[in-house]
Write an enzyme that holds these catalytic residues in place. Sequence first.
Site, PDB file in Angstrom:
ATOM      1  N   GLY A 109      -9.840 -35.181  27.242  1.00 33.95           N
ATOM      2  CA  GLY A 109      -8.924 -35.080  28.369  1.00 33.95           C
ATOM      3  C   GLY A 109      -9.481 -34.224  29.490  1.00 33.95           C
ATOM      4  O   GLY A 109     -10.575 -33.664  29.406  1.00 33.95           O
ATOM      5  N   ARG A 149     -22.302 -23.020  31.822  1.00 32.46           N
ATOM      6  CA  ARG A 149     -22.767 -24.150  32.649  1.00 32.46           C
ATOM      7  C   ARG A 149     -23.081 -23.685  34.071  1.00 32.46           C
ATOM      8  O   ARG A 149     -24.065 -24.134  34.669  1.00 32.46           O
ATOM      9  CB  ARG A 149     -21.700 -25.244  32.669  1.00 32.46           C
ATOM     10  N   ASP A 198     -16.204 -46.526  33.070  1.00 36.72           N
ATOM     11  CA  ASP A 198     -15.373 -47.473  33.815  1.00 36.72           C
ATOM     12  C   ASP A 198     -16.155 -47.943  35.037  1.00 36.72           C
ATOM     13  O   ASP A 198     -16.466 -47.146  35.929  1.00 36.72           O
ATOM     14  CB  ASP A 198     -14.062 -46.813  34.238  1.00 36.72           C
ATOM     15  N   HIS A 247      -9.268 -45.083   8.744  1.00 31.89           N
ATOM     16  CA  HIS A 247      -8.599 -44.429   7.622  1.00 31.89           C
ATOM     17  C   HIS A 247      -8.933 -45.081   6.280  1.00 31.89           C
ATOM     18  O   HIS A 247      -8.519 -44.565   5.230  1.00 31.89           O
ATOM     19  CB  HIS A 247      -7.076 -44.454   7.835  1.00 31.89           C
ATOM     20  N   SER A 251     -23.548 -31.736  33.687  1.00 30.53           N
ATOM     21  CA  SER A 251     -22.094 -31.745  33.554  1.00 30.53           C
ATOM     22  C   SER A 251     -21.710 -31.154  32.201  1.00 30.53           C
ATOM     23  O   SER A 251     -22.554 -30.644  31.460  1.00 30.53           O
ATOM     24  CB  SER A 251     -21.561 -33.173  33.692  1.00 30.53           C
ATOM     25  N   ILE A 311      -9.778 -31.009  32.069  1.00 30.49           N
ATOM     26  CA  ILE A 311      -9.767 -29.556  31.876  1.00 30.49           C
ATOM     27  C   ILE A 311      -8.679 -28.961  32.776  1.00 30.49           C
ATOM     28  O   ILE A 311      -8.659 -29.191  33.990  1.00 30.49           O
ATOM     29  CB  ILE A 311     -11.138 -28.954  32.199  1.00 30.49           C
ATOM     30  N   SER A 329     -15.159 -40.870  24.671  1.00 25.18           N
ATOM     31  CA  SER A 329     -14.596 -41.461  25.888  1.00 25.18           C
ATOM     32  C   SER A 329     -14.021 -40.339  26.742  1.00 25.18           C
ATOM     33  O   SER A 329     -13.067 -39.662  26.330  1.00 25.18           O
ATOM     34  CB  SER A 329     -13.513 -42.483  25.533  1.00 25.18           C
ATOM     35  N   ASN A 330     -14.605 -40.138  27.901  1.00 22.11           N
ATOM     36  CA  ASN A 330     -14.208 -39.025  28.770  1.00 22.11           C
ATOM     37  C   ASN A 330     -13.134 -39.486  29.752  1.00 22.11           C
ATOM     38  O   ASN A 330     -13.397 -39.743  30.920  1.00 22.11           O
ATOM     39  CB  ASN A 330     -15.432 -38.484  29.512  1.00 22.11           C
ATOM     40  N   GLN A 376     -25.681 -43.506  33.914  1.00 22.16           N
ATOM     41  CA  GLN A 376     -24.622 -43.578  34.914  1.00 22.16           C
ATOM     42  C   GLN A 376     -25.102 -44.273  36.183  1.00 22.16           C
ATOM     43  O   GLN A 376     -24.350 -45.039  36.795  1.00 22.16           O
ATOM     44  CB  GLN A 376     -24.110 -42.170  35.220  1.00 22.16           C
ATOM     45  N   ASP A 386     -10.663 -39.548   5.591  1.00 24.90           N
ATOM     46  CA  ASP A 386      -9.347 -38.938   5.402  1.00 24.90           C
ATOM     47  C   ASP A 386      -9.095 -37.888   6.472  1.00 24.90           C
ATOM     48  O   ASP A 386      -9.979 -37.514   7.254  1.00 24.90           O
ATOM     49  CB  ASP A 386      -9.228 -38.324   4.000  1.00 24.90           C
TER      50      ASP A 386
END
Length: 493
Positions: A435, A302, A360, A463, A317, A437, A410-411, A389, A467
């Site tokens: 999550g 990157r 958000d 589910h 990003s 970094i 979802s970041n 964004q 599976d």
Amino acid sequence: MAAATALRSCYRAAGRLLCARHVRLCSSVRFLKSKYVWMFDKSTFEFSHQHRLFKTTAVSNGQIVQFKLSDIVEGITEVTVKEWYVKEGDNVSQFDSICEVQSDKASVTITSRYDGVIRKLYYNLDEIAYVGKPLVDIETDALKDVASEEDVVETPAVSHEEHTHQEIKGHKTLATPAVRRLAMENNIKLSEVVGTGKDNRILKEDILNYLAKQTGAILPPSPKLEIIPPLPESETAPAKPKDKAPKIPIPISRPIVFSGKDKTEALTGFHKVMVKTMTAALKIPHFGYCDEIDLTQLIQLREELKPTAEARGVKLSFLPFFIKAASLGLLHYPILNASVDENCTNITYKTSHNIGVAMDTEQGLIVPNVKNVQGCSVLEIAFELNRLQALGSANQLGTNDLTGGTFTLSNIGTIGGTYCKAVILPPEVAIGALGKIQVLPRFNGKGEVIKAHIMNVSWSADHRIIDGATMSCFSNLWKSYLEKPAFMLLDLK
């Protein structure tokens, strides 16, 4: 003289007859006036003059048109008025922005169908407007511009993307309603501003830079909190004798009194649709799966690509790489890009990879999606994310941006989270939470401790049809694309 007096008496009698039968004799009186204007007495002339004034006043009055709110999206019956672009007494033309409304699905700009003057606004800000009810009253002078009652009932509700064009002296200028309003408040002509966005679109920064050049002002940087260290004790107060102990006041306990009152508000907009979506999501049996990803090589890649992307006007990003890797994995495991009906009796495999990204915002959680990721490059995905964004921050996302998603990421790492139990957005069957970094110690192939950039991912799957093995295989494939980005070249089309 006798003949003239007799003729004058006849015309006086005709004037009195006109008062009783003015409808039938109106044309004949005008003929007599034009031929014998010197013979009219004062009373007859005053009557004819007043009659003409009455007719002129009746024609000069405009017609009030009730501008009603039309159907924005199928199933939407009410919206929230978020911003007015006009006020009572303003002149408007066709396609001028009237207001911006927020539904459960998207933000929509309402435009005018008529040329005229705004006479009444039916709602205040943040009030609920109902479809089919009057939004504003417009007085139009030209009666031919006023359509029949059927045409006046509804106003075209067009999404933000369809009305960002403004014609100025034959030149098409691209600008959002918010940018046009900023220009109007500062008396700036959009035709004089050079746009730096895509297709020469005028951005908010272009207006601010133009304003700064005209006024010679320098835009101030964001204020920072200045921390002043405490002075040494020797500089703050004179030294006290050691033989005298200082007197310490005894604090008096006082009850804390709160003057605020509880406030109850109705759920509207995205909060309202979130209640509906999450209630439906609780019916899905969720299966969770977590893993960690080493992004050390992706971070290096990157950094090499960022200057090239910026030269093309794109902010690059990590998210475009995550989205593209997910799309490549969905090609191998299409059941994760499917949907099921309410009774879970039929499954539909989606051809398009419309990957949603949770955001958000001040209005709450929204999930716009990037359409047809399977046919997009990483740079094209990054450009589309920049657009979504920007519109999400300005509360300008359209219905097309918020609907049709088939898979979601979802970041949560942008806020600071590491692990998350993500909730599936029906009718989708899978979702991933990314999550933050972290730089953590890890062992390499030689058993040496090295510095690694680690990110955790948390998957949730339906589910009933997915599976654990399928979710695990997809996650491992997605992980391999990110830990060794060169592998993506083998599957890119």
